[in-house]
Design an enzyme around this catalytic site. Structure first.
Site, PDB file in Angstrom:
ATOM      1  N   ASP A   1      12.891  43.821   5.711  1.00  0.00           N
ATOM      2  CA  ASP A   1      14.279  43.485   6.027  1.00  0.00           C
ATOM      3  C   ASP A   1      14.363  42.678   7.316  1.00  0.00           C
ATOM      4  OD1 ASP A   1      15.670  44.406   3.901  1.00  0.00           O
ATOM      5  OD2 ASP A   1      16.272  46.311   4.802  1.00  0.00           O
TER       6      ASP A   1
ATOM      7  N   ASP B   1      15.802  47.461  -5.672  1.00  0.00           N
ATOM      8  CA  ASP B   1      15.764  48.039  -4.321  1.00  0.00           C
ATOM      9  C   ASP B   1      15.589  49.555  -4.396  1.00  0.00           C
ATOM     10  OD1 ASP B   1      15.966  48.135  -1.558  1.00  0.00           O
ATOM     11  OD2 ASP B   1      17.906  47.129  -1.462  1.00  0.00           O
TER      12      ASP B   1
HETATM   13  C1  DGJ Z   1      17.899  46.700   1.588  1.00  0.00           C
HETATM   14  C2  DGJ Z   1      17.284  45.391   1.208  1.00  0.00           C
HETATM   15  O1  DGJ Z   1      16.018  45.266   1.749  1.00  0.00           O
HETATM   16  C3  DGJ Z   1      18.215  44.278   1.650  1.00  0.00           C
HETATM   17  O2  DGJ Z   1      17.634  43.031   1.424  1.00  0.00           O
HETATM   18  C4  DGJ Z   1      19.498  44.421   0.883  1.00  0.00           C
HETATM   19  O3  DGJ Z   1      19.244  44.219  -0.482  1.00  0.00           O
HETATM   20  C5  DGJ Z   1      20.104  45.789   1.131  1.00  0.00           C
HETATM   21  N1  DGJ Z   1      19.169  46.838   0.908  1.00  0.00           N
HETATM   22  C6  DGJ Z   1      21.303  45.990   0.244  1.00  0.00           C
HETATM   23  O4  DGJ Z   1      21.791  47.262   0.325  1.00  0.00           O
END
Ligand code: DGJ
Length: 740
Positions: A541, A471
């Protein structure tokens, strides 16, 4: 060899029957670019397509001469590709032909991701060396033509063969002069949780562009643009795609100049870039791809999908079926312990899930997002038996174990920050801007990359981990690296990305069998650069099925389904609060790398039965969904966007799954036909619906249908006028086609 050199005309012709690129060394030594597009016959001279002769701009300043790698200050007033300040401070380079080489295959780019030829017979590369005599700056322009692909890959090496340092201010990857500007510019723009929506605008005089200055390619714009004629649609008409294999600051721009020609340029964003080139040093320019199609945007996408899936992605997982996963993020956020994770994993395994992914919150003392990034050691309050303990309990269930990491970040509240406060990006003496309560590590510093490689090697080796979600949750502010002298701070952003690529390289080489998925707060760095390391990415997301229609449609313009992670989430949806049927959520997420992002222990018995059936269906059609040809049929950006449809067709066209989504139910909406695409017109397909219980649809489409009929007349979607009342909003159906 599909690269011809005609010394009499000083003309190169790169050709493969699907695309032609014609270059000519003009009389003054400048490299002209006479044509890139539809295939032209071999063995002919095309010098009449450019100025003939062209002795330089003398008395013709401002003429729209088609150039391969333009510079500024010598009579071309359009946007340049190369700008460098030489020892005297001047920036007017005159790049003239010196020599060239034609090689089989495609040489790699030092430190940068790029497409590749697995065998030298797959491609040929022309390398033309141009030189600015007074300064000694030399440029090796590389043009690769692939067998069987209507596209050209470009990159460049800029070398200082002079005696004094030079300062690069702009070094683009691609420049293309098109003889007219009668195009529409198509882009992929948006925001966090609203990534890659399609924009489509007519070109106007002057400059139009998308770019990023955030340190990542970004949620806001993608390093991609397409040009289409006003009459070009998904299946017909001329179109170009331009794609940059890079994950940092970029610029994609079209300039329409006064004579009505258009110049496209693509590369590292120049206003946030500088590079000191010492004598003897070489700067490698990232790769750009230009694709041409006469078969519309759909034709372009199909070609890009094949290239990115088969010759940009690499390694163990490139051709393998990707597992159906469950991710605990939306199920638990930071609040979990080992038993809870095992409970989720067990329930999911019973439904058919193949991989459990432990997301954020397993390390340091991270109970929320204020702390612990950089402290990559397990939180024993939550996981008393360590990562290995929980990973073993889960793998003993017979499924894989995956782990979330965010290597490039540091929390101010962390042991790493206590030990190395100077590793966080910031300018000494100025406040740092926080975002998501975290700071970014200075990936331009080799010791930071070394440290991360060491600690993450330990983490990934400490447990049976088969998947990693990498991430990156914030962009860069106060760009500065103490490792660079004041007059080289312009190098910071590019060095950051080189450091990130280096870490990716080390970890993927050290753990070749781990499936890497890239992520950046969803799809904030969903670009070809990262596809070279991670064959799939977390698309967004936003897990709402209706929002995903737009996101996945837009993403599919450039990126293959095998790269798009798509999950079914709980309702009300955590991003938009919408309640959609479980079947619709799956019908959207199927068209990518499928998974779940919910608490399976909270499902009622009917939902569990339905999910088990979804997973069975996906597994039965996995190759089709992940590797089939994705055909867009009706788009969320067309008309009122209420009806969306797309489909996947197997390589041999014997099998297909078509999806139709109706966003809002409308009374007395009238009959709907869904015309399919990409099928074999001569094949006869057996049509069934999924879910199978849709009586009237099955009735209307029952029996065998020819591919020709399905593409010309289509499927019947509204068999009865009253059906919308029964279906309600957010309705979706899949049609499964099997050739008899
Ligand atoms: C952003 C990601 O896109 C989410 O899926 C998740 O992993 C969060 N960060 C966790 O902080």
């Amino acid at each position: 060899m599909p690269i011809d050199w005609d010394p009499a005309d000083r003309q190169f012709h790169l050709r493969n029957g699907q695309v032609s690129l014609v270059l000519r060394v003009f009389e003054d030594g400048t490299l002209g670019q006479l044509h890139l597009g539809a295939p032209l016959p071999a063995g002919r001279s095309y010098r009449h397509l450019g100025p003939d002769p062209f002795p330089g701009f003398s008395n013709r300043v401002g003429s729209p001469v088609p150039l391969a790698y333009p510079t500024s200050g010598t009579g071309d007033f359009r946007v340049p590709s190369l700008v460098a300040a030489t020892a005297d401070g001047a920036t007017s380079l005159a790049l003239h032909y010196r020599d060239h080489r034609i090689v089989a295959g495609k040489p790699p780019l030092d430190g940068l991701p790029s497409t590749y030829a697995e065998d030298p017979s797959e491609a040929d590369t022309l390398e033309v060396t141009l030189a600015d005599e007074p300064s000694g700056l030399e440029v090796d322009l590389r043009f690769t033509v692939f067998v069987g692909r209507p596209m050209i890959a470009r990159s460049a090496l800029v070398r200082n063969a002079g005696a004094a340092p030079a300062d690069l201010r702009c070094a683009m990857s691609l420049s293309l002069d098109l003889p007219d500007a009668d195009w529409r510019m198509v882009g992929l723009s948006g925001a966090w949780a609203r990534e890659r929506h399609v924009t489509d605008r007519a070109l106007v005089p002057g400059r139009q562009s998308v770019s990023s200055v955030r340190g990542a390619s970004g949620h806001e714009h993608n390093p991609f643009l397409a040009l289409r004629r006003a009459t070009t649609d998904e299946a017909h008409g001329e179109a170009y795609a331009f794609s940059l294999v890079y994950s940092g600051n970029f610029l994609a721009e079209v300039e329409v100049e006064p004579f009505g020609t258009a110049r496209v340029r693509l590369g590292i964003e120049p206003s946030t870039f500088g590079w000191r080139l010492e004598p003897g040093a070489v700067f490698t320019v990232p790769e750009a791809i230009v694709a041409f199609s006469a078969d519309g945007l759909g034709g372009l996408s199909a070609e890009l999908h094949d290239l990115f899936r088969d010759r940009l992605a690499r390694g163990h997982w490139r051709d393998r079926a990707r597992p159906v996963l469950i991710n605990n993020w939306e199920a638990t956020y930071f609040g979990f312990d080992a038993d809870r994770l095992v409970e989720i994993a067990t329930t999911a395994r019973d439904l058919g899930v193949e991989l459990f992914v432990l997301d954020d919150g397993w390390f340091g003392a991270r109970d929320d997002d204020t702390t612990s990034l950089g402290d990559w050691f397990v939180d024993r309050r939550k996981l008393p038996d360590g990562l290995d303990g929980v990973a073993r309990r889960i793998t003993e269930l017979g499924i894989g174990f995956g782990l979330w990491i965010e290597p490039e970040m540091i929390s101010e509240r962390s042991r790493l920050f206590e030990a190395h406060p100077d590793w966080a990006i910031g300018i000494p003496g100025r406040p740092r801007t926080e975002s998501r309560q975290q700071l970014v590590l200075d990936m331009a510093r080799p010791e930071v990359v070394d440290h991360l490689a060491d600690v993450l090697t330990e983490v990934l080796g400490s447990a049976p981990i088969t998947y990693v979600k990498w991430d990156m949750n914030r962009n860069i502010t106060e760009p500065f690296s103490p490792s660079l002298p004041p007059d080289r701070q312009g190098e910071f952003f590019h060095r950051y990305i080189l450091g990130t690529y280096e870490l990716y390289r080390r970890l993927t080489e050290r753990f070749p069998e781990i499936l890497f998925e890239s992520c950046a707060g969803g799809g904030g760095r969903f670009d070809p650069g990262l596809l070279a390391f991670a064959p799939q990415g977390w698309t967004s997301d936003d897990t709402d099925a209706i929002e995903r229609l737009a996101i996945q449609w837009g993403t599919s313009l450039a990126y293959p389904p095998s790269s798009m992670a798509a999950h079914v989430a709980a309702v009300p949806n955590h991003q938009v609060g919408r309640i959609t049927p479980l079947s619709t959520r799956a019908a959207v997420a199927f068209f990518g790398v499928f998974g779940y992002e919910l608490d399976p222990t909270a499902l009622d018995p009917e939902e569990r039965i339905e999910i088990a059936e979804q997973i069975r269906f996906y597994k039965a059609h996995r190759d089709l969904f992940q590797r089939g040809r994705f055909v867009r049929l009706a788009g969320p950006f067309e008309g009122d966007g209420n009806r969306v449809a797309w489909m996947s067709v197997s390589g041999d066209r014997r099998q297909a799954v078509a999806a139709f989504y109706q966003v809002l139910s409308r009374a007395e909406a009238g009959p709907v036909r869904l015309r399919l695409g990409g099928l074999d017109p001569d094949a006869v397909y057996r049509v069934s619906t999924w879910p199978a219980y849709d009586e009237s649809l099955s009735r209307a489409n029952r029996g065998d249908r020819s591919g020709a009929e399905l593409m010309a007349a289509g499927l019947v979607l509204d068999a009865e006028r009253w059906e919308n009342a029964v279906r309600g909003d957010f309705w979706a159906r899949l049609f499964v086609l099997d050739a008899a």
